[in-house]
Design a protein around this motif. Structure first.
Motif, PDB file in Angstrom:
ATOM      1  N   PHE A 108       6.706   3.451  -7.342  1.00  0.00           N
ATOM      2  CA  PHE A 108       7.171   3.952  -6.054  1.00  0.00           C
ATOM      3  C   PHE A 108       8.331   4.932  -6.241  1.00  0.00           C
ATOM      4  CE2 PHE A 108       5.607  -0.383  -5.777  1.00  0.00           C
ATOM      5  CZ  PHE A 108       4.629  -0.275  -4.804  1.00  0.00           C
ATOM      6  N   ASN A 109       8.417   5.890  -5.319  1.00  0.00           N
ATOM      7  CA  ASN A 109       9.473   6.892  -5.357  1.00  0.00           C
ATOM      8  C   ASN A 109      10.154   6.989  -3.999  1.00  0.00           C
ATOM      9  OD1 ASN A 109       8.965   7.990  -8.099  1.00  0.00           O
ATOM     10  ND2 ASN A 109       6.997   8.593  -7.204  1.00  0.00           N
ATOM     11  N   ILE A 110      11.394   7.473  -3.999  1.00  0.00           N
ATOM     12  CA  ILE A 110      12.122   7.673  -2.756  1.00  0.00           C
ATOM     13  C   ILE A 110      11.312   8.626  -1.874  1.00  0.00           C
ATOM     14  CG2 ILE A 110      14.291   8.414  -1.703  1.00  0.00           C
ATOM     15  CD1 ILE A 110      14.537   6.016  -3.604  1.00  0.00           C
ATOM     16  N   GLY A 111      11.142   8.241  -0.622  1.00  0.00           N
ATOM     17  CA  GLY A 111      10.392   9.065   0.324  1.00  0.00           C
ATOM     18  C   GLY A 111       8.958   8.625   0.532  1.00  0.00           C
ATOM     19  N   TYR A 155       0.830  -1.196   0.000  1.00  0.00           N
ATOM     20  CA  TYR A 155       0.000   0.000   0.000  1.00  0.00           C
ATOM     21  C   TYR A 155       0.869   1.251   0.000  1.00  0.00           C
ATOM     22  CZ  TYR A 155      -3.766  -3.179   1.430  1.00  0.00           C
ATOM     23  OH  TYR A 155      -4.677  -4.211   1.497  1.00  0.00           O
ATOM     24  N   LYS A 156       0.403   2.263  -0.709  1.00  0.00           N
ATOM     25  CA  LYS A 156       1.040   3.580  -0.708  1.00  0.00           C
ATOM     26  C   LYS A 156      -0.034   4.622  -0.471  1.00  0.00           C
ATOM     27  CE  LYS A 156       2.403   5.645  -4.540  1.00  0.00           C
ATOM     28  NZ  LYS A 156       3.171   6.043  -5.748  1.00  0.00           N
ATOM     29  N   ASN A 157       0.197   5.492   0.522  1.00  0.00           N
ATOM     30  CA  ASN A 157      -0.812   6.495   0.893  1.00  0.00           C
ATOM     31  C   ASN A 157      -2.149   5.835   1.224  1.00  0.00           C
ATOM     32  OD1 ASN A 157       1.072   8.552   0.368  1.00  0.00           O
ATOM     33  ND2 ASN A 157       0.508   8.610  -1.803  1.00  0.00           N
ATOM     34  N   ASN A 158      -2.057   4.697   1.919  1.00  0.00           N
ATOM     35  CA  ASN A 158      -3.241   3.945   2.370  1.00  0.00           C
ATOM     36  C   ASN A 158      -4.075   3.369   1.232  1.00  0.00           C
ATOM     37  OD1 ASN A 158      -2.777   4.311   5.160  1.00  0.00           O
ATOM     38  ND2 ASN A 158      -3.640   6.373   5.044  1.00  0.00           N
ATOM     39  N   ILE A 167      13.511  -4.446  -6.415  1.00  0.00           N
ATOM     40  CA  ILE A 167      13.659  -4.399  -4.960  1.00  0.00           C
ATOM     41  C   ILE A 167      13.386  -2.988  -4.466  1.00  0.00           C
ATOM     42  CG2 ILE A 167      15.228  -4.714  -3.012  1.00  0.00           C
ATOM     43  CD1 ILE A 167      16.832  -6.655  -4.753  1.00  0.00           C
ATOM     44  N   LEU A 168      12.612  -2.883  -3.391  1.00  0.00           N
ATOM     45  CA  LEU A 168      12.411  -1.620  -2.695  1.00  0.00           C
ATOM     46  C   LEU A 168      13.162  -1.707  -1.371  1.00  0.00           C
ATOM     47  CD1 LEU A 168       8.555  -1.153  -3.192  1.00  0.00           C
ATOM     48  CD2 LEU A 168      10.395  -0.139  -4.572  1.00  0.00           C
ATOM     49  N   LEU A 169      14.037  -0.744  -1.108  1.00  0.00           N
ATOM     50  CA  LEU A 169      14.752  -0.690   0.164  1.00  0.00           C
ATOM     51  C   LEU A 169      14.012   0.303   1.055  1.00  0.00           C
ATOM     52  CD1 LEU A 169      17.205  -1.523   1.889  1.00  0.00           C
ATOM     53  CD2 LEU A 169      18.432   0.431   0.903  1.00  0.00           C
ATOM     54  N   ILE A 170      13.580  -0.139   2.228  1.00  0.00           N
ATOM     55  CA  ILE A 170      12.816   0.755   3.095  1.00  0.00           C
ATOM     56  C   ILE A 170      13.460   0.888   4.471  1.00  0.00           C
ATOM     57  CG2 ILE A 170      10.679   0.142   1.909  1.00  0.00           C
ATOM     58  CD1 ILE A 170       9.830  -1.376   4.441  1.00  0.00           C
ATOM     59  N   ASN A 209       1.609 -15.640   8.980  1.00  0.00           N
ATOM     60  CA  ASN A 209       1.653 -15.006  10.294  1.00  0.00           C
ATOM     61  C   ASN A 209       1.179 -13.566  10.289  1.00  0.00           C
ATOM     62  OD1 ASN A 209       2.408 -17.131  11.889  1.00  0.00           O
ATOM     63  ND2 ASN A 209       4.601 -16.767  11.699  1.00  0.00           N
ATOM     64  N   LYS A 210       0.526 -13.137   9.199  1.00  0.00           N
ATOM     65  CA  LYS A 210      -0.067 -11.807   9.117  1.00  0.00           C
ATOM     66  C   LYS A 210       0.927 -10.715   9.506  1.00  0.00           C
ATOM     67  CE  LYS A 210      -3.816 -13.971   8.101  1.00  0.00           C
ATOM     68  NZ  LYS A 210      -4.182 -14.129   6.686  1.00  0.00           N
ATOM     69  N   ILE A 211       2.124 -10.793   8.931  1.00  0.00           N
ATOM     70  CA  ILE A 211       3.148  -9.784   9.196  1.00  0.00           C
ATOM     71  C   ILE A 211       2.838  -8.525   8.390  1.00  0.00           C
ATOM     72  CG2 ILE A 211       5.608  -9.212   8.984  1.00  0.00           C
ATOM     73  CD1 ILE A 211       6.181 -12.225   9.261  1.00  0.00           C
ATOM     74  N   VAL A 212       2.887  -7.388   9.064  1.00  0.00           N
ATOM     75  CA  VAL A 212       2.688  -6.095   8.416  1.00  0.00           C
ATOM     76  C   VAL A 212       3.906  -5.215   8.714  1.00  0.00           C
ATOM     77  CG1 VAL A 212       1.287  -3.993   8.320  1.00  0.00           C
ATOM     78  CG2 VAL A 212       0.174  -6.223   8.576  1.00  0.00           C
ATOM     79  N   ILE A 213       4.480  -4.644   7.667  1.00  0.00           N
ATOM     80  CA  ILE A 213       5.651  -3.779   7.806  1.00  0.00           C
ATOM     81  C   ILE A 213       5.310  -2.395   7.265  1.00  0.00           C
ATOM     82  CG2 ILE A 213       8.077  -3.426   7.165  1.00  0.00           C
ATOM     83  CD1 ILE A 213       8.240  -6.454   6.661  1.00  0.00           C
ATOM     84  N   THR A 214       5.648  -1.359   8.008  1.00  0.00           N
ATOM     85  CA  THR A 214       5.492   0.009   7.520  1.00  0.00           C
ATOM     86  C   THR A 214       6.857   0.680   7.501  1.00  0.00           C
ATOM     87  OG1 THR A 214       5.028   0.802   9.759  1.00  0.00           O
ATOM     88  CG2 THR A 214       3.144   0.261   8.384  1.00  0.00           C
ATOM     89  N   GLY A 215       7.052   1.561   6.528  1.00  0.00           N
ATOM     90  CA  GLY A 215       8.333   2.244   6.445  1.00  0.00           C
ATOM     91  C   GLY A 215       8.394   3.224   5.284  1.00  0.00           C
ATOM     92  N   LYS A 216       9.550   3.860   5.156  1.00  0.00           N
ATOM     93  CA  LYS A 216       9.773   4.850   4.098  1.00  0.00           C
ATOM     94  C   LYS A 216      10.771   4.307   3.088  1.00  0.00           C
ATOM     95  CE  LYS A 216      12.265   8.557   4.932  1.00  0.00           C
ATOM     96  NZ  LYS A 216      12.670   9.883   5.444  1.00  0.00           N
ATOM     97  N   ILE A 217      10.468   4.468   1.806  1.00  0.00           N
ATOM     98  CA  ILE A 217      11.370   3.998   0.757  1.00  0.00           C
ATOM     99  C   ILE A 217      12.617   4.883   0.718  1.00  0.00           C
ATOM    100  CG2 ILE A 217      11.650   3.668  -1.733  1.00  0.00           C
ATOM    101  CD1 ILE A 217       8.711   2.981  -1.903  1.00  0.00           C
TER     102      ILE A 217
END
Length: 300
Positions: free
Chosen positions: A125-128, A87-90, A156-159, A139-147
């Motif tokens: 996707f863009n940096i930031g 997801y990006k911007n929800n 590959i996206l590095l966050i 296991n329903k893992i959810v990760i949030t972060g900034k690119i």
């Protein structure tokens, strides 16, 4: 979309090689696998690109990668029926799914970064950008972060990871408490209050001849404090939300959120087995419960 036999053969081999190598695939690699002339592959790739089934990646390490439309065209879009969204911007990014997650700086004092391998176009996707990955299937893992980086060749996206949440794949019957206390319709609210205080509980099901007929919570007692001698049957909530014993705690959390409640009655063929609360689930997520939790007994 009607593809020729040759186009299907080439597209299928491209997908197989891309899954195996996780990088852009050269036309010569496909030609070698299919034992076809490289010129034929090149010409067909131009046609497939025009149909938006293939993307071309320029440069010495470039080649061809299948688009999400290619998987649909061959009827293999969802491998195993499992899609891990991003997801990006929800908003869910369509045509992109996560295929692999790596954490590479877990021991760093001030930051944690992760590599998100995707299937689809990284140029969405863009940096930031702030993104959310998941939930994953098991296991329903959810990760949030900034690119903070993007590799278009290897997709590959590095966050920079802001947070990670996981809801273990545990059945509610293993996470909740077995039925110890229950109420009857003829009990007074005063007796219920004493039972709750003595056993440090905040709610219990109401059973009539072993049949679930309602539920009473501390809130019901507070809201009827001036009717302390009233019978349970007159103040209980009759529409009880239940959950089957084999459902997972992730399902329980979704139901609780949907109905804005803090507990569910665990049942099996209408037989009441126990109760699971939001607190039970939070203890599992935080890891607190694992101090006394026997994982070997869990049924998945």
């Amino acid at each position: 979309m009607e593809l020729t036999v040759v186009q299907k053969e080439i597209l299928n081999e491209l997908i197989n090689l891309y899954r195996e190598k996780n990088r852009p695939i050269k036309g010569t690699e496909i030609a070698l696998k299919l034992k076809r002339n490289p010129g034929t592959i090149r010409n067909q790739m131009q046609a497939l690109r025009a149909l938006d089934l293939v993307d071309g990646v320029p440069g010495p390490k470039g080649g061809y990668v299948p688009t999400s439309k290619a998987y649909r065209a061959l009827g293999i879009e969802d491998e195993g029926g499992i899609i891990v969204p991003i997801y990006k911007n929800n908003k869910k990014v369509e045509g992109v799914k996560v295929v692999k997650i790596e954490f590479d700086t877990v021991s760093h004092e001030k930051r944690c970064s992760s590599k998100i391998y995707i299937e689809g176009d990284t140029k969405h996707f863009n940096i930031g950008d702030i993104i959310k990955v998941g939930p994953t299937y098991h296991n329903k893992i959810v990760i949030t972060g900034k690119i903070i980086g993007r590799d278009d060749i290897h997709r590959i996206l590095l966050i920079d990871v802001y947070g990670v949440c996981s809801i273990p794949n545990i059945k509610v019957i293993d996470a909740g408490s077995k039925l110890k206390y229950f109420l009857t319709p003829n009990m007074s609210l005063k007796d219920v209050a004493k039972l709750f205080a003595k056993n440090n509980i905040s709610g219990a099901p109401v059973l009539d001849n072993n049949k679930l007929v309602g539920i009473v919570t501390v809130h019901d007692i507070i809201n009827n404090i001036d009717r302390i001698e009233e019978k349970v049957e007159n103040i209980m909530t009759k529409k009880v939300i239940t959950i089957n014993k084999d459902m997972k705690i992730y399902d329980a959390l979704k139901i609780m959120n949907e109905y804005d409640i803090g507990r569910l009655i665990i049942v099996d063929n209408d037989k009441v087995l126990g109760v699971i609360t939001r607190t039970d689930i939070l203890k599992i997520i935080s890891g607190e419960i694992y101090k006394d939790f026997n994982l070997s007994t869990c049924r998945v």
